[in-house]
Design a protein around this motif. Structure first.
Motif: not given
Length: 354
Positions: A188, A222, A251, A253
């Motif tokens: 992120e 992630d 998100t 990403t």
């Protein structure tokens, strides 16, 4: 008043390669069309718009993109309809996304007129390169910094190019993927949602190691928990679990895929339940073990919809049902291809006719 199209200098090739190429069983990304479109950004303005024969570019060793990686790109496709019209799929979405990527890399926006009119004139000129069956014309807009300066700062000079190549299938067979938790693709706040060159360079080692193990590509998790599925190296991912299409949510990403968006729209309009949410690799494995993981597939411009045959995870393979038993992705692929090629109505205004 002179239009932008009238300002585009067109220099046609004197020696077209089209007659020497067979547009069947085409390797992906190896054969290029006759021309490219080029525009430059200098002193705060876009200028020197031209279409010239495909060929090498000159560059200085100090060119900024070689040192600091300010480069973003796009991918889209053009098709021939049954009436031999030239159809480009959702170029407006590619225009918006390249500027989103450019903003993340501190690059000035490309005007819509430069992008769309350059694209239109180029594809009109090279429309003969579009396969009339068993393929499409892959279009690659590329935007990069070209200051001659070694020093870390945003460039003040840029080049925007559009090139194209006739292509066949990116994946000719269902793909085999392996989960990696050794490397991460994005976190992120990073550049994961941007279609920038550096993201792909950073993925190459994981991809190489996957291929050495007999897989076609990787599934990225992630970067924080190394738990939640993000995307494949070449496409967004989705799973059909107990008749629900589940895909990782955006998100910041992962890439906001245009094919992904199109596929989800078609599923929802067919009344299929779709969930965009976090999905852990453990959930995928559990669904497989319970017999409710019905399908897994990738979505991308190059790959279109690619069926996943197995997923390597923690030393074992999660083998998916055979393609003959799948109904969700094959149905959407058929519908999507019919819209792209003009064989079905386009209620979404996705098609740009040249």
């Amino acid at each position: 008043m002179e239009t932008l199209t009238e300002k585009i200098l067109i220099q046609k090739t004197e020696d077209s390669r089209l007659s020497s190429e067979t547009l069947h069983n085409i390797p992906f990304g190896r054969i290029f069309s006759d021309h490219i479109f080029i525009a430059t950004y200098n002193n705060g303005t876009w200028q020197d718009l031209k279409i010239i024969p495909y060929g090498n570019l000159t560059m200085a060793p100090a060119m900024a993109v070689l040192h600091y990686g300010q480069a973003v790109f796009e991918g889209m496709k053009a098709y021939k309809s049954a009436t031999v019209e030239t159809l480009i799929f959702r170029p407006d979405a590619n225009f918006r996304r390249i500027n989103q990527s450019a903003h993340r890399l501190c690059m000035p926006p490309i005007p819509e007129s430069v992008f769309m009119e350059g694209l239109t004139e180029l594809i009109r000129l090279d429309s003969g390169w579009i396969p009339e069956s068993e393929g499409s014309l892959y279009i690659r807009p590329l935007y990069f910094a070209n200051d001659e300066f070694i020093g870390l700062k945003p460039s003040t000079h840029y080049t925007f190019i559009i090139m194209s190549c006739p292509v066949g299938a990116y994946y000719s067979e269902p793909v085999k993927l392996i989960v990696t938790d050794k490397y991460i693709r994005a976190c992120e706040g990073g550049t994961g949602a941007a279609k920038c060159a550096g993201n792909y360079a950073a993925s190459l080692l994981a991809d190489k190691e996957a291929k050495a193990l007999g897989y076609d590509n990787v599934i990225w998790l992630d970067g924080v928990h190394k738990k939640y599925v993000e995307e494949c190296g070449t496409m967004n991912l989705a799973f059909v679990i107990n008749n629900v299409v589940v895909t990782p949510q955006l998100t910041g990403t992962i890439l906001e895929g245009i094919t992904r968006d199109s596929v989800l729209k078609l599923f929802r309009d067919q009344g299929v339940e779709v969930e965009e949410r976090l999905i852990s690799i453990e959930e995928v494995a559990a669904a497989h073990d319970q017999g409710i993981l019905q399908e897994a597939f990738g979505m991308g411009t190059a790959a279109t919809i690619a069926q996943v045959s197995k997923i390597g995870y923690q030393g074992r393979d999660l083998v998916l049902p055979p393609i003959s038993e799948r109904k969700y992705a094959p149905s959407i692929l058929e519908q999507l291809e019919a819209i792209k090629t003009g064989k079905a109505p386009d209620p979404y205004n996705w098609i740009c006719k040249i």
